[in-house]
Write a protein that holds these residues in place. Structure first.
Motif, mmCIF file in Angstrom:
data_model
loop_
_atom_site.group_PDB
_atom_site.id
_atom_site.type_symbol
_atom_site.label_atom_id
_atom_site.label_comp_id
_atom_site.label_asym_id
_atom_site.label_seq_id
_atom_site.Cartn_x
_atom_site.Cartn_y
_atom_site.Cartn_z
ATOM 1 N N THR A 94 4.984 8.226 10.129
ATOM 2 C CA THR A 94 3.906 8.360 9.153
ATOM 3 C C THR A 94 4.257 7.527 7.931
ATOM 4 N N LEU B 130 -3.021 6.935 4.444
ATOM 5 C CA LEU B 130 -2.069 7.413 5.437
ATOM 6 C C LEU B 130 -2.184 6.517 6.659
ATOM 7 N N LEU C 114 2.727 6.194 4.004
ATOM 8 C CA LEU C 114 1.751 6.172 2.928
ATOM 9 C C LEU C 114 1.860 4.836 2.208
ATOM 10 N N LEU D 218 3.146 14.888 1.110
ATOM 11 C CA LEU D 218 2.271 14.803 2.276
ATOM 12 C C LEU D 218 1.327 15.996 2.330
#
Length: 363
Positions: free
Chosen positions: A341, A331, A343, A240
């Motif tokens: 979060t 993202l 990805l 990240l």
């Protein structure tokens, strides 16, 4: 300024002050079709509104203030009083349910204030169940690399964090505990976590603790144990932290986007324009969504098995897509809530040619 008829037109700044909305919010609601200006100057692009639109702007601010999703606001403002009342009643019931969940967590916290840090984590069972569902979809479905078929569970710093990746997706969710917690981490079998979902929904509060070779969960007079995987988990924080700079940011309604991508039939193609996200497949079937876009237009594509679970698990009525390049991970976050979060790696480019299979998020 006088508009059509005899009604005076006002600038976006005047409407912002009168309604309590910011100019950027008014531009966003114009893009979404909720509050379209009475006139837009063709030369300057300046937006002008009629004074009568102030009441609609105020109502939008009030509805957003209590968390009503954009699509529901559109229906509330459509003029069908009965439908509007139904939507508002349903929203209030959901707020009450969430408040009840918050009360459970608050009672647990108050009962432990002043305690020294322990290895045992207490939290709402419903919150943990939601976090597991949101994150475990990113775990690998095979044990080709055993640790990727697990979910990393970390306690410490007043939070519990769950993370999973299959090298093409990565999801991480942090749950704030607001109490002292001893540091520990385990990689837990994703299948075992999936099997406890119904039990978690049947209890109000659950405790989570690390033991040798297992994750121990207790609640409602029952104790369950989930198997662990004794291998190091990829350094997702480095992944990240090493993401390329964001070039294009898109804020779009989550449920509307999900409706367009739910099918697993073909590659999903995103084309980002000035104020919309165009969603299509290589076979056609384009749909257009209003979007708040910052940055240049871009086109990128995904395998549906990578993108759809990520959007389905996303939090909130609007989601934010941060795009660095067509061949780099995007993202995915809530536009208002940073707890989750995700990805997602574009695995197929817009021209239909596959990327190098080594082009992954992890390893």
């Amino acid at each position: 300024m006088t508009g059509f008829g005899s009604e005076e037109l006002i600038t976006i700044g005047v409407l912002a002050r009168a309604s309590g909305l910011t100019p950027s919010a008014l531009r966003f609601y114009d893009d979404c079709g909720l509050l379209i200006p009475a006139r837009v100057d063709g030369a300057t692009g300046y937006r002008y509104y009629s004074e009568s639109q102030c009441a609609r702007a105020v109502m939008i601010r009030q509805l957003r203030g209590i968390g009503v999703p954009l699509e529901a606001i559109s229906e509330v403002l459509a003029g069908d009083v009965g439908r509007a009342e139904q939507l508002l009643d349903a929203h209030v019931l959901e707020l009450r349910r969430r408040a009840d969940d918050a009360a459970v967590v608050a009672r647990a916290i108050k009962g432990t204030l002043g305690d020294e840090a322990t290895a045992q984590v207490a939290l709402s069972a419903a919150t943990l169940a939601a976090a597991i569902e949101q994150v475990r979809a990113a775990a690998a479905r095979t044990d080709e690399i055993p640790v990727l078929a697990g979910v990393l569970v970390e306690a410490g710093a007043g939070s519990l964090t769950l993370t999973a990746t299959d090298r093409y997706r990565l999801s991480t969710r942090t749950i704030a505990l607001r109490r002292p917690v001893g540091d520990w981490s385990l990689v837990v079998d994703a299948g075992d976590l999936a099997s406890i979902g119904s039990w978690l929904h049947a209890v109000e509060e659950v405790t989570v603790a690390a033991a040798e070779g297992v994750l121990v969960l207790a609640g409602g007079g029952t104790e369950l144990r989930c198997r662990t995987i004794d291998e190091p988990f990829p350094d997702y924080r480095a992944m990240l932290g090493g993401l390329a700079p964001v070039l294009t940011r898109v804020v779009v309604a989550r449920d509307k986007l999900l409706e367009m991508i739910e099918s697993d039939d073909d590659t999903i193609v995103f084309s980002v324009d000035e104020a919309e996200l165009i969603v299509s497949r290589h076979g056609g079937h384009a749909g257009r969504l209003p979007a708040a876009v910052t940055g240049p237009g871009v086109e990128l594509a995904f395998a549906p098995t990578t993108l759809t679970p990520a959007i389905r698990a996303a939090l909130g009525p609007e989601i934010m897509l941060d795009i660095a390049a067509p061949d780099l991970p995007i993202l995915i976050r809530s536009a208002t809530d940073g707890d989750l979060t995700t990805l997602a790696m574009p695995t197929i480019n817009p021209k239909g040619q596959t990327h190098d299979h080594h082009n992954r998020i992890a390893g």
